[in-house]
Design an enzyme around this catalytic site. Structure first.
Site, short mmCIF file in Angstrom:
data_model
loop_
_atom_site.label_atom_id
_atom_site.label_comp_id
_atom_site.label_asym_id
_atom_site.label_seq_id
_atom_site.Cartn_x
_atom_site.Cartn_y
_atom_site.Cartn_z
N GLU A 47 -80.87 27.81 8.54
CA GLU A 47 -81.79 27.26 7.54
C GLU A 47 -83.20 27.83 7.71
O GLU A 47 -83.87 28.14 6.75
CB GLU A 47 -81.83 25.72 7.63
CG GLU A 47 -80.58 25.05 7.10
CD GLU A 47 -80.31 25.35 5.63
OE1 GLU A 47 -81.26 25.68 4.89
OE2 GLU A 47 -79.15 25.29 5.22
N TYR A 130 -87.55 19.80 3.75
CA TYR A 130 -86.33 20.49 3.36
C TYR A 130 -85.42 20.70 4.58
O TYR A 130 -84.23 20.36 4.56
CB TYR A 130 -86.62 21.85 2.70
CG TYR A 130 -85.34 22.64 2.61
CD1 TYR A 130 -84.39 22.32 1.65
CD2 TYR A 130 -85.03 23.62 3.56
CE1 TYR A 130 -83.17 22.97 1.62
CE2 TYR A 130 -83.81 24.28 3.53
CZ TYR A 130 -82.88 23.95 2.56
OH TYR A 130 -81.66 24.57 2.54
N ASP A 148 -84.31 22.37 -2.33
CA ASP A 148 -85.05 23.64 -2.18
C ASP A 148 -85.25 24.25 -3.56
O ASP A 148 -84.92 23.62 -4.58
CB ASP A 148 -84.32 24.59 -1.23
CG ASP A 148 -83.05 25.16 -1.86
OD1 ASP A 148 -82.62 24.64 -2.92
OD2 ASP A 148 -82.50 26.13 -1.32
#
Ligand code: SF4
Length: 357
Positions: A47, A130, A148
Site C-alpha cells: 500500500e 487511506y 483512494d
C-alpha cells in the site's frame, strides 16, 4: 435518507455483483497470496509503495524489499541508507523515511506485530486515513471505509456527484460508507480498485462490462467520464537549475542531501539552487568554482509542486582532483557507475547519458 443515498437493497445487490466479478476477474498481484490470511507487513508495504505509483512500477520494488527484508523486524533493523537506496526511483521519499520509522515503531511498541485496528494503525508513522483503512480491511478484515483516488472516481460516477474535487471528498466518503460491510471487508476495496483499473477507467470507462451499471447515475447520465468533476488546474511553477556532474572513468560524485527538505537524506548530484529564473553561464560558474566544465545537455523533471528544467554540466576530474574535492566536502562521495540507480530519478536523469554502456 438523503437524496444522494441509494436504496440499501440495491447497494447490497450491486455489491454482491461486484464481488462475483472480482472473484472471476481480480488481478493476480504479488502481494495477494492464495490461501491463508494476508500478512499485514506485505499489505502495508504494497500500500505504501502503490501511493502515487502504478502497479507495474511498484511490483519489482515490492519483490526486492521482501527479498531483502522479509519481515517488519528485518526492515526495522536495516540501515537507513540501505532502505533509501533501494527506494530510489519510487519517488515521494518521505514515504521511505516513514517506512523505516513505522517498522521501528511496530517493533518497539507492538512487539513486531502490526496492531489490528484502523484506529491504532492510524497512530503509526506514515499511516494516513487511506493506509490505515486499507491495512485494517485487507489484512485484518475490518469493515473500514477505504477511499483512494480510484475509489473516488467510481463513487463520484455511481452517484453523479457534481461538486468538484477536492471539495467533494467528504461527500464521497459518506457515499462510500454505504457500501462498507463486514462481509468480505478486505475483498471489497480490492474489488473496487480492480474495477477502477480494468473497467471504470479514468478516460474511457467500459460501462457495458461493469457489474455496477444498473445502479450507476454516471452511466445513466450518458457522460460517466465527466466525473469526478475537477476544478481547472493552475499550471505548475517552473524552476531552473544546473547539475554539476563530476566524473572519472569509473564513476562520479554524489552528495548526501540534508535530512530536511525535498529529497532529504537521499543521494543526489551537486547542483545550483533551484530558482524561478534560468541560470546564466556566469552565474552557474560562480557556484561551481574553479573547474573546467562542458555543458552536455538539459532535462526536465516534474515534482508534485513544480517542474524543473536543469542543465547538465560535466566536470572531468583527475584522480588528484577527485581526492581534493572529496576532502573539501564531507557530504560528497565517489559513486561507481553501477550504483547510479541509488539516485532518485531527478538525479539519475543527469547521469544516465554519461554512463558507460
Ligand atoms: Fe464506472 Fe461505468 Fe461502472 Fe458507472 S457503470 S461504475 S461509470 S464503469
Amino acid at each position: 435518507m438523503s437524496s444522494i443515498e441509494k436504496d440499501a437493497g440495491l447497494v447490497s445487490y450491486l455489491r454482491a455483483g461486484l464481488l462475483r466479478w472480482y472473484d472471476a476477474n481480480g488481478r493476480d498481484l504479488p502481494w495477494r497470496e492464495a490461501g491463508g490470511p494476508p500478512d499485514p507487513y506485505r499489505v502495508w508495504l504494497s500500500e505504501v509503495m502503490l501511493q502515487q505509483t502504478t502497479v507495474p512500477h511498484a511490483a519489482p520494488y515490492y519483490e526486492k524489499f521482501l527479498k531483502l527484508w522479509p519481515t517488519v523486524g528485518d526492515l526495522a533493523a536495516a540501515a537507513d541508507e540501505a532502505v533509501m537506496a533501494e527506494w530510489a526511483g519510487l519517488g515521494y521519499y518521505s514515504r521511505a523515511r516513514n517506512l523505516i520509522k513505522c517498522a521501528r515503531a511496530v517493533v518497539a511498541e507492538h512487539g513486531g506485530r502490526f496492531p489490528a485496528s484502523e484506529a491504532t494503525l492510524l497512530r503509526l508513522p506514515g499511516f494516513g486515513p487511506y493506509t490505515a483503512a486499507a491495512v485494517a480491511a485487507i489484512a485484518f478484515g475490518e469493515a473500514a471505509n477505504v477511499v483512494d483516488g480510484n475509489i473516488e472516481r467510481i463513487m463520484t460516477r455511481l452517484y453523479a456527484i457534481e461538486d468538484p474535487m477536492p471539495g467533494a471528498k467528504v461527500r464521497v466518503r459518506e457515499v462510500a460508507q454505504q457500501w462498507v460491510a463486514a462481509d468480505r471487508a478486505g475483498d471489497w476495496p480490492q474489488a473496487l480498485m480492480d474495477l477502477a483499473t480494468a473497467v471504470c477507467r479514468p478516460k474511457s470507462p467500459l460501462c457495458l462490462l461493469c457489474p455496477l451499471r444498473e445502479g450507476c447515475a454516471g452511466f445513466a447520465s450518458g457522460e460517466p467520464e465527466r466525473f469526478p468533476v475537477k476544478l481547472a488546474k493552475a499550471a505548475k511553477p517552473r524552476r531552473h537549475g544546473v547539475a554539476f556532474v563530476f566524473i572519472g572513468n569509473d564513476g562520479f560524485i554524489a552528495e548526501r542531501r540534508a535530512d530536511k527538505g525535498l529529497l532529504g537524506g537521499m543521494l543526489g548530484i551537486p547542483h545550483t539552487p533551484w530558482r524561478d529564473t534560468p541560470w546564466t553561464e556566469g552565474e552557474a560558474k560562480a557556484v561551481l568554482g574553479d573547474f573546467s566544465h562542458e555543458k552536455v545537455g538539459a532535462y526536465e523533471h516534474v515534482f508534485t509542486h513544480f517542474a524543473l528544467s536543469q542543465d547538465i554540466w560535466v566536470i572531468p576530474l583527475s584522480l588528484a582532483q577527485r581526492q581534493a574535492v572529496l576532502r573539501a566536502h564531507n557530504d560528497w562521495q565517489w559513486l561507481p557507475w553501477e550504483e547510479a540507480r541509488a539516485l532518485p530519478t531527478v538525479f539519475l536523469k543527469a547521469v544516465k547519458g554519461l554512463m558507460p554502456s
